[in-house]
Design a protein around this motif. Sequence first.
Motif, PDB file in Angstrom:
ATOM      1  N   GLY A  13       5.443  13.720 -10.459  1.00 27.29           N
ATOM      2  CA  GLY A  13       5.131  14.701  -9.413  1.00 27.29           C
ATOM      3  C   GLY A  13       5.460  14.158  -8.036  1.00 27.29           C
ATOM      4  O   GLY A  13       6.038  14.852  -7.198  1.00 27.29           O
ATOM      5  N   LEU A  14       5.107  12.894  -7.811  1.00 34.01           N
ATOM      6  CA  LEU A  14       5.406  12.286  -6.498  1.00 34.01           C
ATOM      7  C   LEU A  14       6.919  12.191  -6.310  1.00 34.01           C
ATOM      8  O   LEU A  14       7.433  12.468  -5.212  1.00 34.01           O
ATOM      9  N   ARG A  15       7.624  11.818  -7.375  1.00 31.93           N
ATOM     10  CA  ARG A  15       9.099  11.716  -7.267  1.00 31.93           C
ATOM     11  C   ARG A  15       9.706  13.058  -6.887  1.00 31.93           C
ATOM     12  O   ARG A  15      10.621  13.133  -6.079  1.00 31.93           O
ATOM     13  N   GLU A  16       9.181  14.134  -7.478  1.00 30.60           N
ATOM     14  CA  GLU A  16       9.704  15.467  -7.135  1.00 30.60           C
ATOM     15  C   GLU A  16       9.457  15.818  -5.672  1.00 30.60           C
ATOM     16  O   GLU A  16      10.143  16.654  -5.104  1.00 30.60           O
ATOM     17  N   LEU A  17       8.451  15.163  -5.090  1.00 28.57           N
ATOM     18  CA  LEU A  17       8.204  15.368  -3.649  1.00 28.57           C
ATOM     19  C   LEU A  17       8.998  14.356  -2.819  1.00 28.57           C
ATOM     20  O   LEU A  17       8.790  14.230  -1.610  1.00 28.57           O
ATOM     21  N   GLY A  18       9.840  13.591  -3.496  1.00 33.19           N
ATOM     22  CA  GLY A  18      10.670  12.608  -2.789  1.00 33.19           C
ATOM     23  C   GLY A  18       9.933  11.319  -2.483  1.00 33.19           C
ATOM     24  O   GLY A  18      10.354  10.550  -1.613  1.00 33.19           O
ATOM     25  N   GLN A  19       8.818  11.071  -3.185  1.00 35.08           N
ATOM     26  CA  GLN A  19       7.994   9.902  -2.867  1.00 35.08           C
ATOM     27  C   GLN A  19       7.991   8.894  -4.013  1.00 35.08           C
ATOM     28  O   GLN A  19       8.020   9.274  -5.175  1.00 35.08           O
ATOM     29  N   GLY A  49       0.875  -1.179   0.000  1.00 34.10           N
ATOM     30  CA  GLY A  49       0.000   0.000   0.000  1.00 34.10           C
ATOM     31  C   GLY A  49       0.901   1.214   0.000  1.00 34.10           C
ATOM     32  O   GLY A  49       2.069   1.119   0.408  1.00 34.10           O
ATOM     33  N   PRO A  50       0.409   2.361  -0.449  1.00 37.25           N
ATOM     34  CA  PRO A  50       1.236   3.564  -0.472  1.00 37.25           C
ATOM     35  C   PRO A  50       1.399   4.192   0.914  1.00 37.25           C
ATOM     36  O   PRO A  50       0.566   3.969   1.796  1.00 37.25           O
ATOM     37  N   ASN A  51       2.458   4.964   1.075  1.00 39.36           N
ATOM     38  CA  ASN A  51       2.680   5.624   2.365  1.00 39.36           C
ATOM     39  C   ASN A  51       1.760   6.847   2.513  1.00 39.36           C
ATOM     40  O   ASN A  51       0.976   7.162   1.621  1.00 39.36           O
ATOM     41  N   LYS A  52       1.885   7.493   3.660  1.00 40.53           N
ATOM     42  CA  LYS A  52       0.964   8.576   4.002  1.00 40.53           C
ATOM     43  C   LYS A  52       1.009   9.732   2.987  1.00 40.53           C
ATOM     44  O   LYS A  52      -0.018  10.228   2.548  1.00 40.53           O
ATOM     45  N   LYS A  53       2.216  10.098   2.627  1.00 40.57           N
ATOM     46  CA  LYS A  53       2.373  11.233   1.706  1.00 40.57           C
ATOM     47  C   LYS A  53       1.737  10.903   0.350  1.00 40.57           C
ATOM     48  O   LYS A  53       0.967  11.687  -0.198  1.00 40.57           O
ATOM     49  N   ALA A  54       2.066   9.720  -0.196  1.00 43.81           N
ATOM     50  CA  ALA A  54       1.535   9.339  -1.509  1.00 43.81           C
ATOM     51  C   ALA A  54       0.019   9.141  -1.443  1.00 43.81           C
ATOM     52  O   ALA A  54      -0.687   9.358  -2.431  1.00 43.81           O
ATOM     53  N   SER A  55      -0.485   8.758  -0.260  1.00 48.47           N
ATOM     54  CA  SER A  55      -1.927   8.534  -0.105  1.00 48.47           C
ATOM     55  C   SER A  55      -2.725   9.834  -0.161  1.00 48.47           C
ATOM     56  O   SER A  55      -3.953   9.814  -0.227  1.00 48.47           O
ATOM     57  N   GLN A  56      -2.011  10.976  -0.125  1.00 48.53           N
ATOM     58  CA  GLN A  56      -2.686  12.256  -0.318  1.00 48.53           C
ATOM     59  C   GLN A  56      -3.406  12.312  -1.664  1.00 48.53           C
ATOM     60  O   GLN A  56      -4.309  13.112  -1.867  1.00 48.53           O
ATOM     61  N   LEU A  57      -2.969  11.479  -2.605  1.00 49.61           N
ATOM     62  CA  LEU A  57      -3.657  11.429  -3.898  1.00 49.61           C
ATOM     63  C   LEU A  57      -5.145  11.156  -3.717  1.00 49.61           C
ATOM     64  O   LEU A  57      -5.959  11.607  -4.500  1.00 49.61           O
TER      65      LEU A  57
END
Length: 421
Positions: free
Chosen positions: A254-260, A91-99
Amino acid sequence: MKVGIIGSGGREHSICKSLKNSNKIKKIYCFPGNAGTAEIAENVEIDINNFKNIKDFILDKKINFIVVGPEKPLVEGIVDYLEKYKIKVFGPNKKASQLEGSKIFTKQLCKKFNIPTAKFGIFRNKKKSIFFLKRSKHPIVIKADNLASGKGVYICNNINESKIAVNEIFNGKFGKAKNILIEEFLNGEEMSFFTIHDGKTFKNFGTAQDHKRVLEGDKGKNTGGMGAYSPSRLINKKLENKIINKIINPTLKGLRELGQTYRGFLYTGLMIVNNEPYLIEYNVRMGDPECQTLLPKLRTDLSEIFIACFEKKLKKLNIKWLNNKSLSIVVCSKGYPNKYKKKVEIKNLDKIELKSSEFLFHAGTEINNKKIYAIGGRVLNFVALSSSFGIAKKNIINNLKKLNWSGGFYRKDIGYKVINK
Ligand code: AMP
Ligand code: GLY
């Protein structure tokens, strides 16, 4: 291997069933599961909001990996929490789950990376929202920013409906609202596009169309989903490439640019307008009942797919599917999505003999003294595979007639767009 599944719906029962078919899996725990998972796994009575208790149980039983079904624990960071204890979690982490957790986060990503989506504005109070809405063309779409189980979306046909939506959202109907989103209404046909991600690459995981409204003809209130069919009638190679190139790849960038990075299922909710895809929403999980509709078509061992994701080797794995059509119909408690009775016995389940192309997944059910009770709004999912959607539906309806449950109801028109009368 031992695995754990977090959740208690039809989606989780179907994941449980697919994992049960794997000879690599020796034991499955469901947190907390339902009467269906109880037959093939061990249900564990732990509050899924209590990450610490879940963690203690996983470490104690030496569970090899965990699959998270619903969005709430993902958005609240269960992956980040369990990974601190070296537990493998799909499952995705908290930051990526913002999607999924924040519609505004996703809209801002769309803006920055030119991802096609409805034009939108973000408004911070009632006065500014209504000032804007009075000057806008209707229909228009108004959305709460929070997780609202699909209920925080209003399609408003006139300024009066818009005012009601703005008031309800800012008055806290979906939790504390700092912002609302006002969006252009897109007139097209919806489609759900699924992908599975290992943090490095991703693979397609099928398409589906669900029926969210409670009444036949797609009318009435929104629900979690009354039925679905797969594949979507809209999908073709050209559209698939557009979805990947214009929507999914820029999102991952976009997620990669946020370090995710993103590991997990991604459910891309689209509106297709004149063969062009527009992003309506992301969900950071499988759909329910789309998952129940898709997984019976999967020919590759699901545990191998999860393991490939943990090892970041998804690229090398060839995920195979049956070429069949699949359809699901959800049986709900009478009254859903409004008030309904709980603890209503479901008899006749033993009268249903499923053929190898038919599946029954439980959702809001519980077993007590060998009797099955409905305890939720969506209760059972009947799924059938066939070379035609029409035959799949006919087979399901036959089973539903045998069930003949007076406590529930279902939509008889699931798949009407793909079934000739
Ligand atoms: P969401 O929770 O964002 O998926 O929205 C719930 C439902 O509202 C979607 O499945 C669509 O049917 C509808 N919807 C959302 N946004 C739009 C839009 N911009 N235009 C038309 N319909 C929309
Ligand atoms: N069936 C819609 C959803 O899972 O969000």
